[in-house]
Design an enzyme around this catalytic site. Sequence first.
Site, PDB file in Angstrom:
ATOM      1  N   ASN A   1      -1.677   5.023  -4.849  1.00  0.00           N
ATOM      2  CA  ASN A   1      -2.668   6.001  -5.316  1.00  0.00           C
ATOM      3  C   ASN A   1      -2.375   6.310  -6.791  1.00  0.00           C
ATOM      4  O   ASN A   1      -1.415   5.778  -7.369  1.00  0.00           O
ATOM      5  CB  ASN A   1      -2.709   7.244  -4.413  1.00  0.00           C
ATOM      6  CG  ASN A   1      -1.442   8.078  -4.487  1.00  0.00           C
ATOM      7  OD1 ASN A   1      -0.694   8.017  -5.469  1.00  0.00           O
ATOM      8  ND2 ASN A   1      -1.193   8.878  -3.458  1.00  0.00           N
TER       9      ASN A   1
ATOM     10  N   GLY B   1      -5.459   6.963   3.271  1.00  0.00           N
ATOM     11  CA  GLY B   1      -4.810   5.840   2.582  1.00  0.00           C
ATOM     12  C   GLY B   1      -4.388   4.765   3.562  1.00  0.00           C
ATOM     13  O   GLY B   1      -4.474   3.567   3.266  1.00  0.00           O
ATOM     14  N   ASP B   2      -3.944   5.175   4.737  1.00  0.00           N
ATOM     15  CA  ASP B   2      -3.533   4.194   5.753  1.00  0.00           C
ATOM     16  C   ASP B   2      -4.738   3.418   6.278  1.00  0.00           C
ATOM     17  O   ASP B   2      -4.654   2.202   6.509  1.00  0.00           O
ATOM     18  CB  ASP B   2      -2.821   4.902   6.911  1.00  0.00           C
ATOM     19  CG  ASP B   2      -1.560   5.620   6.465  1.00  0.00           C
ATOM     20  OD1 ASP B   2      -0.920   5.149   5.502  1.00  0.00           O
ATOM     21  OD2 ASP B   2      -1.217   6.654   7.068  1.00  0.00           O
TER      22      ASP B   2
HETATM   23  O1  RIB Z   1      -0.159   8.855   5.948  1.00  0.00           O
HETATM   24  C1  RIB Z   1      -0.226   9.840   6.934  1.00  0.00           C
HETATM   25  C2  RIB Z   1       1.052   9.871   7.742  1.00  0.00           C
HETATM   26  O2  RIB Z   1       2.107  10.315   6.942  1.00  0.00           O
HETATM   27  C3  RIB Z   1       1.026  10.801   8.928  1.00  0.00           C
HETATM   28  O3  RIB Z   1       0.515  10.212  10.086  1.00  0.00           O
HETATM   29  C4  RIB Z   1       2.469  11.258   9.049  1.00  0.00           C
HETATM   30  O4  RIB Z   1       3.102  10.766  10.198  1.00  0.00           O
HETATM   31  C5  RIB Z   1       3.147  10.771   7.788  1.00  0.00           C
HETATM   32  O5  RIB Z   1       3.930   9.675   8.039  1.00  0.00           O
END
Ligand code: RIB
Length: 309
Positions: free
Chosen positions: A179, A246-247
């Site tokens: 980011n 972001g994930d």
């Molecule tokens: O990116 C979000 C995550 O960051 C959450 O799910 C939490 O577990 C932390 O690891």
Amino acid sequence: MITVFGSINLDLVVCLPRLPVPGETVVGPDHQTFAGGKGANQALAAARAGASVRMVGAVGRDAHSAPALANLDLAGVDLSAVRHLEGTTGLAMIGIDAEGENLIMCASGVNARVAADWLDGVLEPDDLLVLQRELSADPISGAIARARKVGARVLLNAAPSGDAALAGLIGDVDVLVANAVEAAELAGAFGCPGAEGAEVHCAALCGNSRLAVVTLGGDGLVARTAERIWRVAAPRIEVLDTTGAGDAFVGALAAALDRGADISRALAEGTAAGALACTATGAQSSSPDAGAIAELADTLVVETAPVTR
Ligand code: RIB
């Protein structure tokens, strides 16, 4: 196939009128419990986006392990390389304010004992290895070295920090996602001043052969290789919770690259997934499926041009 090597957590989430400052208590209503962890979230996001995914990581032998793995199991993620260790499953305590912004405190638990040699005999030449930085630098550099040895490609997500340790890791990385804050920190480690802005940071991070992607939240993203630049504007959405956005971006980007989509399409699908993930609470429950991602990605404009020197 995508191999995700990373953290698995259980998330305890409280919605708050505003996030506390140090020393302050802010009270919210009932908490909610969700599966989480950046590694697990990215594995789920890639699976929901249509990829075949295996997860390599660890949970404890405690009551949190089953709920932490439940969504991955349901989505068909291969969990045979997830180890169950004596100790506690990673735990994240998350506050979310009225604008959907979050504050996360994380206890690593057995994530701190994940080792790179768990990839031996698991990682295959055609794999895309997806890494984040909730594991320490040693297992991550060991994982990158193993990917190089077997010929697998590597996507590294800088989250949660672009600290100097990351600078030593990106030499053998094919795709880097950071980011704006992480990119500025990391570009600084390469001698590029933080004040320069995302496009300059992205140029500093792509090197000669890497795709560097800098995500900009509501402003979309900028991405670069040595030859081309891409810009994608974010779609307008109602933000409920940015946790896991972001994930979702990384998982969908990885899924698209793994199936051979071109970079423009992969960036559009990542952007769509990241935006859709902001529309519901919870890092995994909000992760969109391939149909929803494709529908929104079709509406996005991706600008791309050759780099002029
Ligand atoms: O990116 C979000 C995550 O960051 C959450 O799910 C939490 O577990 C932390 O690891």
